[in-house]
Design an enzyme around this catalytic site. Sequence first.
Site, PDB file in Angstrom:
ATOM      1  N   GLU A  12       0.850  -1.199   0.000  1.00  0.00           N
ATOM      2  CA  GLU A  12       0.000   0.000   0.000  1.00  0.00           C
ATOM      3  C   GLU A  12       0.878   1.239   0.000  1.00  0.00           C
ATOM      4  OE1 GLU A  12      -2.409   0.247   3.568  1.00  0.00           O
ATOM      5  OE2 GLU A  12      -0.819  -0.716   4.712  1.00  0.00           O
TER       6      GLU A  12
ATOM      7  N   LYS B  28       2.833   4.465   0.990  1.00  0.00           N
ATOM      8  CA  LYS B  28       3.442   4.929   2.239  1.00  0.00           C
ATOM      9  C   LYS B  28       3.148   6.417   2.368  1.00  0.00           C
ATOM     10  CE  LYS B  28       7.737   4.951   4.858  1.00  0.00           C
ATOM     11  NZ  LYS B  28       7.501   6.256   5.392  1.00  0.00           N
TER      12      LYS B  28
ATOM     13  N   ASP C 290       3.206  10.111   3.820  1.00  0.00           N
ATOM     14  CA  ASP C 290       4.218  10.913   4.504  1.00  0.00           C
ATOM     15  C   ASP C 290       3.520  11.839   5.490  1.00  0.00           C
ATOM     16  OD1 ASP C 290       6.682  11.745   5.117  1.00  0.00           O
ATOM     17  OD2 ASP C 290       7.010  12.944   3.314  1.00  0.00           O
TER      18      ASP C 290
ATOM     19  N   GLU D 128      -1.874   6.857  10.049  1.00  0.00           N
ATOM     20  CA  GLU D 128      -1.094   8.061   9.751  1.00  0.00           C
ATOM     21  C   GLU D 128      -2.021   9.270   9.652  1.00  0.00           C
ATOM     22  OE1 GLU D 128       2.028   7.093   9.500  1.00  0.00           O
ATOM     23  OE2 GLU D 128       3.159   8.675   8.503  1.00  0.00           O
TER      24      GLU D 128
ATOM     25  N   LYS E 141       4.159  -5.457   2.930  1.00  0.00           N
ATOM     26  CA  LYS E 141       3.977  -6.228   4.166  1.00  0.00           C
ATOM     27  C   LYS E 141       3.722  -7.689   3.829  1.00  0.00           C
ATOM     28  CE  LYS E 141       1.704  -2.136   5.914  1.00  0.00           C
ATOM     29  NZ  LYS E 141       0.570  -1.472   6.534  1.00  0.00           N
TER      30      LYS E 141
ATOM     31  N   CYS F  57      14.313  48.459 -11.274  1.00  0.00           N
ATOM     32  CA  CYS F  57      13.825  47.271 -11.982  1.00  0.00           C
ATOM     33  C   CYS F  57      14.973  46.700 -12.813  1.00  0.00           C
ATOM     34  CB  CYS F  57      12.648  47.626 -12.880  1.00  0.00           C
ATOM     35  SG  CYS F  57      12.199  46.257 -13.969  1.00  0.00           S
TER      36      CYS F  57
ATOM     37  N   CYS G 153       7.738  46.835 -10.080  1.00  0.00           N
ATOM     38  CA  CYS G 153       8.281  47.814 -11.017  1.00  0.00           C
ATOM     39  C   CYS G 153       7.136  48.748 -11.391  1.00  0.00           C
ATOM     40  CB  CYS G 153       8.800  47.091 -12.257  1.00  0.00           C
ATOM     41  SG  CYS G 153       9.157  48.208 -13.615  1.00  0.00           S
TER      42      CYS G 153
HETATM   43  S1  IVH Z   1       2.673  -0.023   8.648  1.00  0.00           S
HETATM   44  C1  IVH Z   1       6.047  -0.577  11.884  1.00  0.00           C
HETATM   45  N1  IVH Z   1       1.771   1.277   6.586  1.00  0.00           N
HETATM   46  O1  IVH Z   1       5.928   5.080   7.891  1.00  0.00           O
HETATM   47  C2  IVH Z   1       5.211   0.587  11.618  1.00  0.00           C
HETATM   48  N2  IVH Z   1       3.243   2.427   8.005  1.00  0.00           N
HETATM   49  O2  IVH Z   1       8.800   5.333   7.933  1.00  0.00           O
HETATM   50  C3  IVH Z   1       4.713   0.585  10.250  1.00  0.00           C
HETATM   51  N3  IVH Z   1       3.658   4.750   7.329  1.00  0.00           N
HETATM   52  O3  IVH Z   1       6.259   4.715  11.319  1.00  0.00           O
HETATM   53  C4  IVH Z   1       3.281   0.519  10.172  1.00  0.00           C
HETATM   54  N4  IVH Z   1       2.347   4.737   5.569  1.00  0.00           N
HETATM   55  O4  IVH Z   1       4.152   5.885  10.451  1.00  0.00           O
HETATM   56  C5  IVH Z   1       2.559   1.332   7.672  1.00  0.00           C
HETATM   57  N5  IVH Z   1       0.828   2.268   4.734  1.00  0.00           N
HETATM   58  C6  IVH Z   1       1.605   2.342   5.799  1.00  0.00           C
HETATM   59  C7  IVH Z   1       2.305   3.512   6.127  1.00  0.00           C
HETATM   60  C8  IVH Z   1       3.120   3.511   7.246  1.00  0.00           C
HETATM   61  C9  IVH Z   1       3.152   5.454   6.313  1.00  0.00           C
HETATM   62  C10 IVH Z   1       4.608   5.306   8.293  1.00  0.00           C
HETATM   63  C11 IVH Z   1       4.510   4.783   9.685  1.00  0.00           C
HETATM   64  C12 IVH Z   1       5.905   4.385  10.038  1.00  0.00           C
HETATM   65  C13 IVH Z   1       6.710   5.135   9.035  1.00  0.00           C
HETATM   66  C14 IVH Z   1       8.063   4.529   8.802  1.00  0.00           C
END
Ligand code: IVH
Length: 701
Positions: A113, A115, A117, A194, A308, A426, A444
Amino acid sequence: MSLEQVEKRIKKLKKEIEHHRYAYHVLDKQEISNGALDSLKNELAKLEQSYPDLITPDSPTQRVGGKPLKDFEKVEHKVPMLSLFDAFTKQDMRDWENRLLKIRGGNWSYFCELKLDGLAMSLRYENSMFVQGATRGDGKIGEDVTPNLKTQESIPLKLRKPKRDELQQVGLTNKQIINIQKVLTSGELVVRGEVIMTKKSFENLNKKLSQENKSVLANPRNAVAGTVRQLDPQVVAERDIAFYAYYLVTDLGIKSQDKLIKLLSLLGFKIVKHYKLCSNLEEVFKFHHFCQDRRQKFPLQVDGIVVKVNELDLWDFFGVVGKGPRYMMAYKFPAEQVTTKLKDVEWQVGRTGVLTPIAFLEPVNIRGATISRATLHNMDEIKRLDIKIGDTVIVERAGDVIPKIVKTLPGLRDGYEQKIKAPNKCPRCGGDVEKISGEVAYKCVNKDCYAVNLRQLIHWTSKSACDIQGLGEKVVEQLMESGLVEEISDFYTLTSGDLSPLERFADKSAENLVKAIQDKKIIDLNRFIYGLGIEHIGSETALLLVDNFVNNYKGGKRGCIFKIKDVVNYFASVDLKDLQDLQDIGSVVAQSIVDWFGNDKNILVLKKLEKNGVGIKWRKQRDEIEKLKGLTFVLTGGLSSLTRQEARDKIRQLGGNTTYSVSKETDYVLIGKDPGSKYRKAKKLGVNIITEEEFRKMVNG
Ligand code: IVH
């Protein structure tokens, strides 16, 4: 209404409001308008005001409220909040898989999935009610930010009770369904996820902050961190942040992450919709590639995917090492931020006269694109960044926007850095500059400044001058508006990375334009002189000047490439009289040339052109056998087989001349389609009139 009726109404209202929250935030469906929803909330608030005993913590009216906090309480995470290990390449991912295979051979799938930020958050529910939200902190101890989180509608105040068939559709067993029902009525449930701010909300927030003369925030992640740690929940309520769930700490006997994520959605949480169950790493790579390509289009800031192991039973097997679990990997996208040096700052004049500082950078590669410019917005931004010319800076290419400098690294200074000063004149027209009161911008005051500059740039790229394919008026204006091009020398340092974030530019078209510009870097001398846009110098006069220059120039052979410097030196040294002696050059034209080359600003432009690799060549304008020697032509009407410019070039090449008005001295009038008054005059004066066909025979025969 009786108390009983009120109680019933309140219950129904809460259910209805929660239904719309779920539809909007989790299912992305808006069933009723904001106005209608607001009136339901109002009705509920009014009833609760009259019957305060009926207020429950899960009432939507309880989202905003509470006094500002003095500090945040510490919260211990019973299950630590870990971080993730990073992978950047396919090989990193293969190495990871091999490590897992060594621990335990066999088969498993990967749940991938986006990630996000943002900021990791842990939410605790007791008997379905939201009781506590805590930041990650050091992983073991975080901060209690419950009142702030309560203001956010993406967080359910009470967990949704999924219907049995919904859970069955996810593929959950009866035992698992019973577990869920049990924990919802009497038990604890801990959800991790998050908190993020969308890119759009981040932009809006920064706009608002800058209007209020407050400092702007560097990126959405910082904006979230700053928001969540606000001591006043009222401020948080006004901010647009959202919680996305990705993990359930509480063990309900669910066997896989793909089922877990669907369950989280049914419990009322937002989840990231971009996920994929992959059966091997090749599929993971495809998904990674797919997301990376779309990265800019996601409304949220995303820095990679999280991969994962999907089978949750295996998580215990693989366990945790150091800071993170072995069974997950953050598979990052290539960097969006890199460091480089700020070489110079130039001030660009916008349509309204506002002066914007543009940073010229040591070119760097970000995600495969070379970046050489960035916007600095205004003087306040320069102050905020504490930036000087010569500084090492962090540049970010985020979204479909012009790259920006996000940070300065003052620790790397060597003492030779120069302060950036606000302009007092200018830089373009030399006119006065004023600071707009109440705003951070300088302006200007010359109303024509922008338009004159734009015309100049368009003239340089036009057909009779440099003739650069793809650089039409619209594009030139777009480049000027976006601050990429301020003067003609700027065209030659553009990179595809500078262009590709612009509207209507894809990577390919950006590359094509850069190539077209580079292909026309060596310019015919007459086109070069014409392109400078010196007053009264049309393409014919430019040719006369070229003749003059070439006849007198001692340094090089005909047909060679000249340095701009040679041309500058020549024209800077000729005097008015020499020029006036040339045939067809009157005193006004001569004065204009002398003035132009006598202006330091113009010389600077030429020096920059030279520095950026522009050269001049002198092509033989005349053939050895000068078939049209001594003949003067006038052209009128539309030609079909060649352009007027081409016809003029041809005539000159063969020793003839062209002028613009018909007189007794004219030898031929070449007529095309729909000839005008010149044709009538030629007839009257008895001048030879030839058609295009006859002209071609004359030239070729
Ligand atoms: S799973 C072990 N799934 O990325 C903790 N984390 O850089 C991970 N994060 O601390 C949990 N998107 O805060 C997971 N789809 C996602 C995520 C995610 C962002 C964050 C999480 C973690 C950090 C690590």
